[in-house]
Scaffold this active site. Structure first.
Site, PDB file in Angstrom:
ATOM      1  N   CYS A   9       0.848  -1.233   0.190  1.00  0.00           N
ATOM      2  CA  CYS A   9       0.121   0.023  -0.061  1.00  0.00           C
ATOM      3  C   CYS A   9       0.937   1.135   0.100  1.00  0.00           C
ATOM      4  O   CYS A   9       2.046   1.168  -0.600  1.00  0.00           O
ATOM      5  CB  CYS A   9      -1.067  -0.142   1.127  1.00  0.00           C
ATOM      6  SG  CYS A   9      -0.260   0.245   2.829  1.00  0.00           S
ATOM      7  N   ARG A  15      -3.704  -0.647   5.323  1.00  0.00           N
ATOM      8  CA  ARG A  15      -4.099  -1.398   4.474  1.00  0.00           C
ATOM      9  C   ARG A  15      -3.138  -2.799   4.494  1.00  0.00           C
ATOM     10  O   ARG A  15      -3.614  -3.954   4.513  1.00  0.00           O
ATOM     11  CB  ARG A  15      -4.403  -1.038   3.082  1.00  0.00           C
ATOM     12  CG  ARG A  15      -5.698  -0.074   3.142  1.00  0.00           C
ATOM     13  CD  ARG A  15      -5.820   0.703   1.784  1.00  0.00           C
ATOM     14  NE  ARG A  15      -4.628   1.485   1.621  1.00  0.00           N
ATOM     15  CZ  ARG A  15      -4.508   2.417   0.612  1.00  0.00           C
ATOM     16  NH1 ARG A  15      -5.356   2.268  -0.331  1.00  0.00           N
ATOM     17  NH2 ARG A  15      -3.431   3.197   0.597  1.00  0.00           N
ATOM     18  N   ASP A 117      -8.167   4.116   1.058  1.00  0.00           N
ATOM     19  CA  ASP A 117      -7.193   4.217   2.444  1.00  0.00           C
ATOM     20  C   ASP A 117      -8.186   4.739   3.569  1.00  0.00           C
ATOM     21  O   ASP A 117      -8.428   5.850   3.352  1.00  0.00           O
ATOM     22  CB  ASP A 117      -6.032   5.344   1.718  1.00  0.00           C
ATOM     23  CG  ASP A 117      -4.820   5.192   2.841  1.00  0.00           C
ATOM     24  OD1 ASP A 117      -5.007   4.552   3.798  1.00  0.00           O
ATOM     25  OD2 ASP A 117      -3.900   6.058   2.358  1.00  0.00           O
TER      26      ASP A 117
END
Length: 148
Positions: A9, A15, A117
């Site tokens: 990520c 994440r 996100d």
């Protein structure tokens, strides 16, 4: 065939560490898991909310962030990015990874799409990200077990 799954990520604090923890928690034989970020500071813990929403599922996340490096790419059999933007950055930086780099959604369901996100959002946003990741990781685990 052993699988070495690298989740990627942006900052490697939300994440990708959640995805890695969810997959590691399944304790699949022959599957190793790491995570990294395309713009990560080295050594940061996972975000407080990321750790909290994993703990709600009984998962402890002992994690330190890592900037994506060639060693990660060389180690991985599969590089699974959280967004198409991450995937593009990975392939641009590491062209040799092109054939093993996918978005997580692309790899498990053949569809395009990004995982939003949650960074900086309220805990509900982290729960939504965790739940989306959990569904995708369940599909990933099934796929890996079927292919072994």
């Amino acid at each position: 065939m052993p699988y070495r799954i690298l989740f990627v990520c942006t900052g490697n604090t939300c994440r990708s560490p959640m995805a890695a923890a969810l997959l590691e928690n399944k304790q699949l034989p022959g599957v190793e898991v790491k995570s990294a970020g395309v713009f990560a500071a080295e050594g940061s813990e996972a975000s407080v909310h990321a750790k909290m929403v994993l703990k709600e599922k009984g998962i402890e996340a002992a994690h330190r962030s890592s900037q994506l490096k060639k060693e990660h790419i060389d180690w991985a059999t599969h590089v699974l990015a959280m967004t198409s933007g991450h995937k593009d950055m990975i392939v641009e930086r590491f062209p040799e990874a092109k054939d093993k780099t996918f978005t997580l959604k692309q790899f498990v369901s053949g569809t395009d799409g990004d995982i939003a996100d949650p960074f900086g959002g309220p805990i509900e946003v982290y729960r939504a990200a965790r739940d989306e990741l959990e569904t995708l990781i369940d599909r990933l685990a099934e796929k890996l077990q079927t292919e072994q």
